[in-house]
Design an enzyme around this catalytic site. Structure first.
Site, short mmCIF file in Angstrom:
data_model
loop_
_atom_site.label_atom_id
_atom_site.label_comp_id
_atom_site.label_asym_id
_atom_site.label_seq_id
_atom_site.Cartn_x
_atom_site.Cartn_y
_atom_site.Cartn_z
N HIS A 35 76.53 34.79 17.83
CA HIS A 35 75.65 34.38 16.73
C HIS A 35 76.39 33.61 15.62
O HIS A 35 75.90 32.61 15.10
CB HIS A 35 74.96 35.63 16.15
N LYS A 78 71.16 36.69 20.97
CA LYS A 78 72.47 36.43 20.37
C LYS A 78 73.20 37.75 20.09
O LYS A 78 72.57 38.73 19.67
CB LYS A 78 72.32 35.65 19.05
N TYR A 136 67.42 39.81 14.54
CA TYR A 136 66.05 39.57 14.08
C TYR A 136 65.18 40.82 14.18
O TYR A 136 64.06 40.83 13.67
CB TYR A 136 65.40 38.42 14.87
N ASP A 151 63.48 31.62 20.97
CA ASP A 151 64.78 31.94 20.38
C ASP A 151 64.70 33.22 19.55
O ASP A 151 63.91 33.30 18.62
CB ASP A 151 65.24 30.79 19.48
#
Ligand code: NAP
Length: 338
Positions: free
Chosen positions: A117, A84, A55, A50
């Site tokens: 997201h 996402k 990120y 994930d």
């Protein structure tokens, strides 16, 4: 099949491994660590990984996946990779280019799952949290259905314009499945009830752990054949960017610790096992080799129905990731009961 690779069928016919590796690390952690730990996770048996644009590690995670494919450990089709769409790319014409840009960083041809997201549009652009001169995050107004559904975009805007929205990403083969994250029931229903819906979201990835067990949202998702994916299942990383340092420490909960003792496992494993036994796909982040290896032991034991009831009893609707700086957003998801 090795129980480590247990998967659940999604409502579009694809399969998602029930244990996922969480890759988020706060900004102070060197980006290269993501290469090392993602490789370790694949070696330990994780097949579901994930990540997200936000990120800032897709280059490293992609490198790790490709290197485990290149050394013959796994094939691309063995890995389930999630990305996402961040909230500053919610203008419909930005959706597919944002996914293409993630794929370029990953150097992969497709993602297995692409999620919205959060259900809150922010001012378009590369700055993840655009702020005004007073430090307030700048919102944008985008109809959530317009980001999802081809027909909404087609009827509301001029004909012939490219329909670069979530459903288009699936049709183009860039995302095998599409889903949402941090949506409440009302927001999920808005998408599900939109006339002309082509693909239902396959999942809703939300914060879920014994202190916030999401039982009502879980029942709703199950009734619609939507998988609930638990993030922050170990009580989050408790980073000050996102979490109040005074919040209770989940893995120190006495009830969780007593169950861990009873099963000769750790509180983390009890928290992960709890989710699997209630039909929730669970993510576990660790950047530590020993704990990465430990977390796949979730398939080696079972909780009794009595243990499950005890764990259900820990629920206190306590949310760690409140995102209070977005509370004024008209689509803020966490004011509804669920
Ligand atoms: P988490 O999975 O709740 O884990 C929290 C902490 O537990 C980690 O920092 C880890 O520290 C520690 N840990 C892991 N295994 C352990 C074990 N066996 N024993 C004791 N401690 C253990 O963390 P999270 O990052 O908040 O959530 C997981 C993933 O969900 C994220 O990485 C991300 O992929 C996703 N996520 C999504 C959203 C969203 O909005 N969709 C939000 C949050 C998170 P060490 O690294 O030191 O082991």
């Amino acid at each position: 099949m090795d129980p480590k690779y247990q998967r659940v069928e999604l409502n579009d016919g694809h399969f998602m491994p029930v244990l996922g590796f969480g890759t988020y690390a706060p900004p102070e952690v060197p980006r290269n660590r993501a290469v090392e730990v993602t490789k370790l996770a694949i070696e330990a048996g994780f097949r579901h990984i994930d990540s997200a644009y936000l990120y800032n590690n897709e280059e490293q995670v992609g490198l790790a996946i490709r290197s485990k494919i290149a050394d013959g450990s796994v094939k691309r089709e063995d890995i389930f990779y999630t990305s996402k769409l961040w909230c500053t790319f919610f203008q419909p014409q930005m959706v597919q280019p944002a996914l293409e840009s993630s794929l370029k960083k990953l150097q992969l041809d497709y993602v297995d799952l692409y999620l919205l997201h959060f259900p809150m549009a922010l001012q378009p652009g590369e700055t993840p949290l655009p702020k005004d001169e007073n430090g307030k995050v700048i919102f944008d107004t985008v109809d959530l259905c317009a980001i999802w559904e081809v027909s909404a975009w087609r009827t509301e805007h001029r004909k012939g314009r490219q329909e670069e929205v979530m459903e288009k990403c699936k049709d183009a083969g860039l995302a095998k499945s599409i889903g949402v994250s941090n949506f409440n029931r009302r927001q999920l229903e808005m998408i599900l009830n939109k006339p002309g819906l082509k693909y239902k979201p396959v999942c809703n990835q939300v914060e879920c752990h014994p202190y916030l067990n999401q039982s009502k949202l879980l029942d709703f998702c199950k009734s619609k054949d939507i998988v609930l994916v638990a993030h922050s299942a170990l009580g989050t990383q408790r980073h000050e960017l996102w979490v109040d340092p005074k919040s209770p420490v989940l893995l120190e909960d006495p009830v969780l610790c007593a169950l861990a003792k009873k099963h000769k496992r750790t509180p983390a494993l009890i928290a992960l096992r709890y989710q699997l036994q209630r039909g929730v796909v669970v993510l576990a982040k660790s950047y530590n080799e020993q704990r990465i290896r430990e977390n796949v032991q979730v398939f080696e034991f079972q909780l009794t129905s009595e243990d499950m009831k005890v764990l259900d009893g820990l629920n206190r609707n306590y949310r760690y990731v409140v995102m209070d700086f977005l509370m004024d957003h008209p689509d803020y998801p966490f004011s509804d009961e669920y």
